[in-house]
Each structure stands twice: as structure tokens, then as C-alpha cells.
Design a protein around this motif. Structure first.
Motif, PDB file in Angstrom:
ATOM      1  N   LYS A   1      -4.784   7.277   7.643  1.00  0.00           N
ATOM      2  CA  LYS A   1      -5.948   6.400   7.692  1.00  0.00           C
ATOM      3  C   LYS A   1      -6.317   5.917   6.296  1.00  0.00           C
ATOM      4  O   LYS A   1      -6.556   4.715   6.090  1.00  0.00           O
ATOM      5  N   GLU A   2      -6.340   6.839   5.322  1.00  0.00           N
ATOM      6  CA  GLU A   2      -6.686   6.466   3.946  1.00  0.00           C
ATOM      7  C   GLU A   2      -5.709   5.427   3.409  1.00  0.00           C
ATOM      8  O   GLU A   2      -6.102   4.431   2.801  1.00  0.00           O
ATOM      9  N   LEU A   3      -4.407   5.676   3.649  1.00  0.00           N
ATOM     10  CA  LEU A   3      -3.388   4.740   3.161  1.00  0.00           C
ATOM     11  C   LEU A   3      -3.603   3.353   3.751  1.00  0.00           C
ATOM     12  O   LEU A   3      -3.552   2.343   3.046  1.00  0.00           O
ATOM     13  N   ARG A   4      -3.843   3.294   5.078  1.00  0.00           N
ATOM     14  CA  ARG A   4      -4.008   1.989   5.705  1.00  0.00           C
ATOM     15  C   ARG A   4      -5.278   1.308   5.227  1.00  0.00           C
ATOM     16  O   ARG A   4      -5.309   0.098   5.018  1.00  0.00           O
ATOM     17  N   ASN A   5      -6.356   2.097   5.024  1.00  0.00           N
ATOM     18  CA  ASN A   5      -7.593   1.488   4.521  1.00  0.00           C
ATOM     19  C   ASN A   5      -7.386   0.934   3.119  1.00  0.00           C
ATOM     20  O   ASN A   5      -7.990  -0.062   2.740  1.00  0.00           O
ATOM     21  N   ASN A   6      -6.513   1.570   2.339  1.00  0.00           N
ATOM     22  CA  ASN A   6      -6.271   1.104   0.964  1.00  0.00           C
ATOM     23  C   ASN A   6      -5.318  -0.082   0.908  1.00  0.00           C
ATOM     24  O   ASN A   6      -5.497  -0.978   0.088  1.00  0.00           O
ATOM     25  N   TYR A   7      -4.299  -0.059   1.760  1.00  0.00           N
ATOM     26  CA  TYR A   7      -3.223  -1.048   1.590  1.00  0.00           C
ATOM     27  C   TYR A   7      -3.109  -2.059   2.718  1.00  0.00           C
ATOM     28  O   TYR A   7      -2.293  -2.960   2.645  1.00  0.00           O
ATOM     29  N   ASP A   8      -3.873  -1.901   3.801  1.00  0.00           N
ATOM     30  CA  ASP A   8      -3.783  -2.824   4.934  1.00  0.00           C
ATOM     31  C   ASP A   8      -5.160  -3.461   5.148  1.00  0.00           C
ATOM     32  O   ASP A   8      -6.009  -2.896   5.829  1.00  0.00           O
ATOM     33  N   PRO A   9      -5.399  -4.631   4.548  1.00  0.00           N
ATOM     34  CA  PRO A   9      -6.734  -5.250   4.641  1.00  0.00           C
ATOM     35  C   PRO A   9      -7.142  -5.526   6.096  1.00  0.00           C
ATOM     36  O   PRO A   9      -8.326  -5.420   6.433  1.00  0.00           O
ATOM     37  N   HIS A  10      -6.188  -5.871   6.940  1.00  0.00           N
ATOM     38  CA  HIS A  10      -6.499  -6.150   8.340  1.00  0.00           C
ATOM     39  C   HIS A  10      -7.066  -4.914   9.020  1.00  0.00           C
ATOM     40  O   HIS A  10      -8.052  -4.977   9.743  1.00  0.00           O
TER      41      HIS A  10
END
Lengths: 151, 228
Positions: free
Chosen positions: A103-112
Motif C-alpha cells: 500500500k505504501e509503495l503504491r501510494n508513493n509511486y502510483d498517483p492514480h
């Protein structure tokens, strides 16, 4: 024979005791659950959830130890069951922290992905139970699915 | 040297052969091992649910989703009430199962029959509650691949919520159903005096282990889906 009835009373007393303990633990869990409805502070909610998990483990212990009679079995049998189940400690820590890190990774690297968590759904959708609203919410799901496809 | 051997045989005599090192009959050991494998299956389900929940930004509030009650007017707000009744039904049926196992140890056929009937009634009552709840959620538009509920913070929710709910409570409900069938078979075997003829009620103990396991799993399912 009198020895037998004596043992009988002991067993019945133990069953009564465990029944009361399980009921009390469940009632405390439910009180905490009701109490949590009005609480918005994330730290407080996390604390209550921690207490609920501890109570859940206590209930599991009483069911396995007394109802399933494991506490009165030979140590050999207890160990052959409890030791493999100890793997769950590792599973739970490993998988939950992995989920959190994803979740942290996606919040950091996936703006969508992050943007999705900020868009408010209009309140009447999904809030109540009538059929047409269910349909509307379903349509909402469809647009979301399309968005994901687009992404 | 021989002194040491005699001292250690007292400790290790269970492993010297000739008898079960666990001091229970074969069927019961195998039932325990089956239940362990089943525990890993349920554990895998619940841990994958937890992992997905931890990797998602929002999640529906169970108190807003599971808030209805049979025969109550539409739109009633009664969170936790119905599920607490289901929980108590399962605890009580577990207690009557212990009483049936104990009656079996005392070779008390009447006690076994009475408590098995109560256990079966409890199991059927639980299944009826679950059938009502599934039916109600389905009417609200919830099913595998369909999620009409929104997250607690007002954002759009994914179908993970309903997929996990229906899969895990469904798998548990299937276990309850199997348990009821096993208990009915045990009741018939008791009524036809098969255990009296064998001279023991060990089959009731094995069915009891399975039934308590079903109750045990519900403790985790109930907590993970309705309280947390």
C-alpha cells in the motif's frame, strides 16, 4: 461408582465455568464493538481492535483447551498440534506487513491509486438498501472498473 | 549406564513402541491432524483477507454493512445485533456438544441423544441465520464481484470486500453444514444402538472435535469481519 460420579461433577463444573467465560468474553467483545461505533480517533480504534484480538485469542484458547479437551491430553499430542500452528505467528506478521508495504509503495509511486482514495462517492449511493439505489451503486462500480481498465 | 537408561525410559516410555505415544486412538489423532490442515486452509483465507485489507486505502465499515435484522422494518440500524445472536447460537451448540461427549463417556445413551438433538438444532439455526443474512445482502446488491457499499471514509470500495466476505463465511457455512450432517449420522448411530454394541462412544468424541473446530473458526471469522 462414587468415584465416577465425583469425576462427573468435576467435568460438569468445568463445562459450566468455560461456558460462562466464553459468554463473558463474547459480551465484552460486543460492548467494545458497540463502543467503537462512535469513536473516530484512529489510535483509539486501533487500541480497541488490539483488545478485541486478545479477547479472540482467549476465546480460542478456552475452546481448544477445554471443549476440545486438548489441555487434558498428553504433552506429546499437545506439542504435535501446537508447534506447527505456531507458524501462524510468522505468516501473520509477514503477510500483513507485506500488504502494508505494498500500500505504501503504491501510494508513493502510483498517483492514480492515491487519487482513488480521495474521491468521495455521493452519499446516497450505497448508503441504503432499496433496489434502485443498489443498481445505482452497481453502475458506480462499473465506472470504477472502466477507470481501472483505462489506467 | 544401566541406571541412566532406566531413568530415561521412565521419561521416554511413550516412544518405546507397543502403544500410541499420544495415548489416544488412531481416529482421534487423525481427526486432530485433519483439523490442523483445515486450520491452515482457513488461516490462509483469513490472512489473504488481512493482507488485501492492509494493502487497500479504505475499507467499508462493518457496522454500516451488517446492520439489519429479520422482520425489522427496512432501513433499521442494528449493527452487531444479529451476528451476536449467531455467535451465541454456535457457542451454545458447542456446549451441548461437550455435554453429549461427556454423556458418551458415561455410557449414558439418553444424555447423548438429548444433547445431540440440541446440537443439531443449534447448527440448523445458525445455518438459517446465515441463509437469511446472505439473502438480505444479495438483495442489497452484494455478491461475488458486486459491492454496493462504500468505504468508511466515503470513497469508492472494491469488490474485495464482498468477495472475501462471501468466500470465507461461505466456506465456514459449508463446514457447519457438514458438521450438522455428521451430527445427524451420529444421532442415528446412537439411536440404533451401534455405540452401545461397540461398548464405547468414541465416534461422538471425534464428531465433537469437528463441531468445536467449526465454533473455533467462527470466533475468528466473526471477529475479522464484524468487529475489526
Amino acid at each position: 461408582m462414587s468415584d465416577n460420579t465425583h469425576e462427573h461433577h468435576d467435568v460438569i463444573a468445568e463445562i459450566k465455568k468455560v461456558t460462562i467465560i466464553l459468554s463473558v468474553l463474547t459480551i465484552v467483545e460486543l460492548i467494545l464493538g458497540f463502543w467503537m461505533i462512535g469513536i473516530t480517533s484512529p489510535g483509539m480504534r486501533l487500541g480497541i481492535k488490539g483488545v478485541i484480538v486478545i479477547l479472540m485469542m482467549a476465546k480460542a484458547f478456552y475452546i481448544v483447551a477445554y471443549f476440545m479437551h486438548l489441555k487434558h491430553e498428553l504433552k506429546n499430542l499437545i506439542m504435535t498440534i501446537v508447534v506447527p500452528l505456531a507458524l501462524f505467528v510468522w505468516f501473520i506478521i509477514a503477510f500483513l506487513s507485506d500488504g502494508n508495504s505494498f500500500k505504501e509503495l503504491r501510494n508513493n509511486y502510483d498517483p492514480h491509486f492515491k487519487e482513488q482514495a480521495t474521491i468521495q462517492v455521493k452519499q446516497e449511493e450505497g448508503a441504503h438498501a432499496s433496489d434502485e439505489k443498489g443498481g445505482a451503486a452497481h453502475g458506480e462500480k462499473a465506472t470504477e472498473a472502466k477507470k481501472e481498465e483505462h489506467h | 549406564m544401566s541406571n541412566v537408561t532406566t531413568a530415561s525410559t521412565k521419561e521416554a516410555k511413550w516412544w518405546n513402541g507397543g502403544k500410541s505415544p499420544f495415548d489416544v486412538e488412531y481416529g482421534k489423532v487423525m481427526m486432530w491432524y485433519f483439523l490442523m490442515s483445515d486450520a491452515f486452509t482457513f488461516g490462509a483465507f483469513l490472512i489473504s483477507y488481512g493482507t488485501v485489507r492492509f494493502s487497500t486505502n479504505g475499507w467499508p465499515d462493518p457496522n454500516k454493512v451488517f446492520k439489519s435484522f429479520p422482520f425489522a422494518p427496512e432501513g433499521v440500524n442494528a449493527p452487531l445485533v444479529f451476528v451476536s445472536i449467531m455467535t451465541f447460537i454456535l457457542i451454545v451448540s458447542s456446549v451441548t456438544m461437550v455435554l453429549a461427549v461427556h454423556a458418551g463417556k458415561m455410557m449414558d445413551k439418553k444424555g447423548v441423544v438429548r444433547n445431540m438433538i440440541w446440537t443439531i438444532i443449534g447448527g440448523i439455526a445458525f445455518l438459517s441465520c446465515q441463509a437469511w443474512e446472505w439473502n438480505h445482502l444479495h438483495h442489497e446488491g452484494a455478491w461475488w464481484g458486486m459491492n454496493p457499499f462504500i468505504n468508511a471514509d466515503g470513497t469508492a470500495s472494491t469488490t474485495n470486500f464482498t468477495n472475501f466476505f462471501f468466500t470465507i463465511t461461505g466456506f465456514h457455512g459449508f463446514h457447519v453444514f457438514s458438521g450438522v450432517v455428521i451430527n445427524i449420522i451420529m444421532l442415528i448411530m446412537t439411536l440404533t444402538n451401534q455405540f452401545e454394541k461397540r461398548g464405547h462412544y468414541l465416534m461422538i468424541e471425534k464428531a465433537g472435535l469437528y463441531w468445536h473446530f467449526v465454533d473455533l473458526v467462527w470466533v475468528f471469522v466473526f471477529t475479522c469481519f464484524y468487529l475489526l
